[in-house]
Scaffold this motif. Structure first.
Motif, PDB file in Angstrom:
ATOM      1  N   LEU A 226       2.505  68.198  15.322  1.00 26.12           N
ATOM      2  CA  LEU A 226       1.440  68.875  15.444  1.00 26.12           C
ATOM      3  C   LEU A 226       1.063  68.553  16.919  1.00 26.12           C
ATOM      4  CD1 LEU A 226      -1.144  70.457  13.786  1.00 26.12           C
ATOM      5  CD2 LEU A 226      -2.149  68.129  14.211  1.00 26.12           C
TER       6      LEU A 226
ATOM      7  N   SER B  39      -2.042  70.605  18.859  1.00 28.30           N
ATOM      8  CA  SER B  39      -3.190  71.377  18.829  1.00 28.30           C
ATOM      9  C   SER B  39      -4.476  71.056  19.396  1.00 28.30           C
ATOM     10  CB  SER B  39      -3.648  71.584  17.189  1.00 28.30           C
ATOM     11  OG  SER B  39      -4.718  72.231  16.852  1.00 28.30           O
TER      12      SER B  39
ATOM     13  N   ILE C  74      -8.357  72.930  14.830  1.00 28.94           N
ATOM     14  CA  ILE C  74      -8.142  72.156  13.368  1.00 28.94           C
ATOM     15  C   ILE C  74      -8.816  72.619  12.226  1.00 28.94           C
ATOM     16  CG2 ILE C  74      -8.301  70.205  12.413  1.00 28.94           C
ATOM     17  CD1 ILE C  74      -6.243  69.577  14.429  1.00 28.94           C
TER      18      ILE C  74
ATOM     19  N   SER D 269      -7.350  76.227  11.381  1.00 32.76           N
ATOM     20  CA  SER D 269      -6.208  76.072  10.505  1.00 32.76           C
ATOM     21  C   SER D 269      -5.942  75.232   9.429  1.00 32.76           C
ATOM     22  CB  SER D 269      -5.014  75.534  11.620  1.00 32.76           C
ATOM     23  OG  SER D 269      -5.167  76.299  12.703  1.00 32.76           O
ATOM     24  N   TYR D 270      -6.862  74.193   9.369  1.00 36.16           N
ATOM     25  CA  TYR D 270      -6.634  73.408   8.461  1.00 36.16           C
ATOM     26  C   TYR D 270      -8.004  73.208   7.310  1.00 36.16           C
ATOM     27  CZ  TYR D 270      -2.556  71.846  10.477  1.00 36.16           C
ATOM     28  OH  TYR D 270      -1.276  71.843  11.086  1.00 36.16           O
TER      29      TYR D 270
ATOM     30  N   GLU E 235      -9.772  71.382   3.572  1.00 36.79           N
ATOM     31  CA  GLU E 235      -9.473  70.232   2.443  1.00 36.79           C
ATOM     32  C   GLU E 235     -10.377  70.728   1.324  1.00 36.79           C
ATOM     33  OE1 GLU E 235      -8.890  65.869   3.551  1.00 36.79           O
ATOM     34  OE2 GLU E 235     -10.859  66.169   2.570  1.00 36.79           O
TER      35      GLU E 235
ATOM     36  N   ILE F 294      -0.399  71.632   1.512  1.00 34.40           N
ATOM     37  CA  ILE F 294       0.732  70.888   1.992  1.00 34.40           C
ATOM     38  C   ILE F 294       0.752  69.323   1.588  1.00 34.40           C
ATOM     39  CG2 ILE F 294       0.893  72.496   4.183  1.00 34.40           C
ATOM     40  CD1 ILE F 294      -0.570  70.318   5.646  1.00 34.40           C
TER      41      ILE F 294
ATOM     42  N   GLU G 147      -2.849  74.548   4.743  1.00 30.43           N
ATOM     43  CA  GLU G 147      -2.542  75.000   6.225  1.00 30.43           C
ATOM     44  C   GLU G 147      -2.417  76.649   6.255  1.00 30.43           C
ATOM     45  OE1 GLU G 147       0.920  73.182   8.145  1.00 30.43           O
ATOM     46  OE2 GLU G 147       0.835  74.331   9.804  1.00 30.43           O
ATOM     47  N   GLY G 148      -3.294  77.141   7.299  1.00 28.47           N
ATOM     48  CA  GLY G 148      -3.016  78.639   7.379  1.00 28.47           C
ATOM     49  C   GLY G 148      -3.691  79.266   6.260  1.00 28.47           C
TER      50      GLY G 148
ATOM     51  N   THR H 283     -13.512  70.525   6.599  1.00 26.16           N
ATOM     52  CA  THR H 283     -12.541  70.248   7.614  1.00 26.16           C
ATOM     53  C   THR H 283     -11.607  68.749   7.370  1.00 26.16           C
ATOM     54  OG1 THR H 283     -13.487  71.693   9.107  1.00 26.16           O
ATOM     55  CG2 THR H 283     -11.784  70.207   9.961  1.00 26.16           C
TER      56      THR H 283
ATOM     57  N   LEU I 151      -5.172  64.322   7.769  1.00 25.92           N
ATOM     58  CA  LEU I 151      -4.333  65.223   8.230  1.00 25.92           C
ATOM     59  C   LEU I 151      -3.153  64.800   8.665  1.00 25.92           C
ATOM     60  CD1 LEU I 151      -3.957  68.218   8.990  1.00 25.92           C
ATOM     61  CD2 LEU I 151      -4.890  68.067  11.151  1.00 25.92           C
TER      62      LEU I 151
ATOM     63  N   LYS J 132       0.580  65.390   6.949  1.00 27.96           N
ATOM     64  CA  LYS J 132       1.785  65.873   7.973  1.00 27.96           C
ATOM     65  C   LYS J 132       3.020  65.038   7.939  1.00 27.96           C
ATOM     66  CE  LYS J 132       0.913  69.660  10.008  1.00 27.96           C
ATOM     67  NZ  LYS J 132       1.775  70.750  10.029  1.00 27.96           N
TER      68      LYS J 132
END
Lengths: 285, 305
Positions: free
Chosen positions: A210, A212, A217, A220-221, A223, A240, A254-255, A269, A275, A279
């Motif tokens: 990652l 970024s 963040i 894109s992400y 929770e 993910i 994600e996304g 977030t 995260l 990942k």
């Protein structure tokens, strides 16, 4: 924006082990980048390449210089704290200041003495007589008195208690950092620094997972904490990562836009630590 | 570049205080011994009167000059031996200690090249430690001359004649300076070898430095029945091409000073030209350069974590 570090296809092998594997990234001026990775991920190797302490394959330029071949020139404009215990134990504080003053063109002894006067470090003491926290304060006072363009911190607060750690970062932000400087930092204690980072980079097994800006963040992400029917629905959207907490499912997306998840549970977030775990686990599958 | 060298060499003084403490200690020991001897000698009043009388009236300038030179050479040797031991330990520690305590990571975070650092250690061993020794030698001589002249005067002798009139100070000091400095240059291949071991070894630098010096000639003798290594390397200490003929005892030989007292001169026995044109001196410097390059290379390329 000027780029301070520019890496294109950087690799470093130790025998058959690829410590850094075809990595490309860019660090712009005025950023505070957190480099996060588990032990043996290649963080330190990458930092060493940036500092010119080790040779590597691929294209790497730091402040427009080849770090390994133009190291002396480079070190006039970058500073690093590699580990807390590296100041020589036999040296006196005054000797240390005198030495750095005579070899470093961008060092201001007055500034360093100014920082030191705010600490309990005595100027006639030897490093071996100082506590671990005081050694870090001394080192930081020296580093902050160097007018450098890039500061690299590798686990700078390892082994320090919480009060010193907080002080360390607040000094760094208040007395040192400005838009002309760039800071590259690695640490295990992500939670403590995530608020001061502008950018974040995850590295695992020598690869970047990652890269970024921090404020991206949240875009894109997301929770989601949910349970029952909603959880099943949410799983259909392709999280993910997932884990259980207090009998509820915590899913990381994600996304996937927040509108799509609205009404399925509690949204927030994810923390950098969560995260990161997601990942790394995702990369292992 | 020069500014960095000065700072780096100053740094060596801070870290290795033995560079100036050792000469100071020897100077004190010699001075105290002489003092003790003089006090002891004072107990023999009658013999003493006779000796001073003899030295003043019977002995010529030649004998006095030879006696003082012999004393000077003796004390200078003490410095030379201590210096040699000091240099071995200094070199072996200089690039090993910084790796052991990891301070190398701090030193390498400053804008100084590895070559500059290694050269500062070489200069310290080849030039600075010898110069410190020469200063120690001169200080010892002055202190002892003063003490002895006071003592001789108190015992009714003429210090001006007995001591200061006969002492070849300049001759002795110049000779000490040349010998000590030339020894540093002559031994530079060993110094560079010790620095290389210090930069390279993971443990036990002393053992690592001396083992090859013992094993190689041994193996050479066992398998080849030759002594090339021993002759070229181990015998180097005795082979310094600096002295034409130097036999201090001959200084006391009257034949020696028949054509004037110039024969009782240390400087007169030194052949600097022979030293500077000797192939083995230059060969040594070449070996020194090779080991220093290797030491720089190791410090630069080895990953310390």
């Amino acid at each position: 924006m000027t780029s301070v570090v520019n890496a294109r296809g950087v690799s470093k092998h130790f025998g058959t082990v690829r410590a850094v594997d075809d990595v490309s990234f860019e660090i712009e001026q005025g950023k505070i980048l957190g480099l996060i990775g588990p032990n043996g991920a290649g963080k330190t190797t990458l930092l060493k390449a940036v500092l010119g302490l080790t040779d590597c394959d691929g294209e790497l330029s730091v402040l427009g210089l080849d770090p390994f071949r133009q190291r002396k020139e480079l070190l006039k404009n970058i500073c690093f704290i590699a580990d807390v215990a590296v100041l020589p134990r036999w040296i006196k504080v005054t000797q240390l200041l005198e030495f750095v003053e005579s070899v470093h063109p961008n060092f201001s002894r007055k500034r360093a003495e100014g920082f030191l006067s705010q600490t309990t470090v005595r100027s006639d003491a030897k490093v071996r007589e100082l506590s671990k926290g005081m050694v870090v304060q001394l080192h930081l006072s020296i580093i902050m008195a160097i007018d450098a363009k890039l500061l690299v911190l590798d686990e700078p607060t390892l082994g320090l208690d919480i009060i010193f750690r907080k002080e360390f970062y607040s000094n760094l932000l208040n007395d040192y950092f400005d838009e002309k400087r760039t800071i590259l930092i690695t640490t295990h204690q992500v939670e403590e620094i995530e608020n001061l980072l502008t950018d974040i980079m995850f590295i695992n097994d020598g690869k970047i997972l990652l890269d970024s800006p921090m404020d991206a963040i949240a875009d894109s992400y997301v929770e989601l904490t949910t349970s029952g029917e909603d959880a099943i629905k949410a799983r259909g959207l392709g999280p993910i990562a997932e884990h259980e907490m207090f009998g509820k499912s915590v899913l990381l997306f994600e996304g996937v836009s927040r509108e799509n998840l609205d009404g399925l549970g509690e949204l927030r977030t994810p923390s950098v630590a969560d995260l990161f775990v997601a990942k790394v686990k995702g990369a292992r599958k | 570049m020069i500014g960095n060298q000065l700072a780096l060499i100053k740094r060596e003084f801070w870290e290795h205080r033995s560079i100036y403490v050792t000469p100071l200690a020897i100077a004190s020991i010699v001075t105290l011994s002489v003092l003790a001897m003089l006090v002891f000698a004072s107990g023999f009043a009658k013999e003493l009167d006779l000796a001073i009388f003899g030295a003043s009236n019977l002995a010529g300038e030649g004998e006095r000059k030879a006696a003082l030179t012999a004393f000077f050479v003796g004390t200078s040797w003490l410095f030379l031996v201590a210096l040699a031991i000091l240099t071995v330990f200094y070199c072996l520690d200089s690039l090993y200690g910084e790796r052991k305590d990891k301070s190398i990571l701090f030193w390498r975070s400053l804008p100084i090249t590895d070559a500059e650092t290694v050269i500062s250690k070489l200069l310290t061993a080849v030039v600075i430690i010898p110069v410190a020794a020469v200063i120690g030698i001169i200080a010892t001589h002055i202190a002892n001359l003063i003490i002895t002249s006071i003592w001789v005067s108190m015992k009714g002798g003429d210090a001006g004649l007995l001591i200061w009139g006969s002492v070849p100070l300049f001759d002795n000091w110049m000779a000490a300076f040349i010998v000590v400095l030339a020894s540093g240059v002559w031994m530079s291949p060993f110094i560079a070898w010790f620095l290389f071991v210090s930069a390279w070894t993971k443990r036990a630098p002393l053992l690592m430095a001396f083992m090859p010096l013992i094993l190689i000639p041994l193996l050479e003798w066992i398998f080849l029945r030759t002594r090339f290594f021993a002759t070229a390397v181990l015998d180097r200490g005795d082979a310094i091409p600096l002295f034409r003929t130097l036999d201090i005892e001959s200084f006391f030989d009257e034949e020696h000073w028949r054509d004037g007292l110039d024969g009782i001169s240390l400087l007169g026995h030194l052949d600097v030209v022979q030293f500077l044109t000797s192939p083995s001196m230059w060969g040594g410097l070449l070996v020194c350069a090779l080991f220093i390059t290797a030491a720089v290379y190791v410090r630069r390329y080895r990953d310390e974590s």
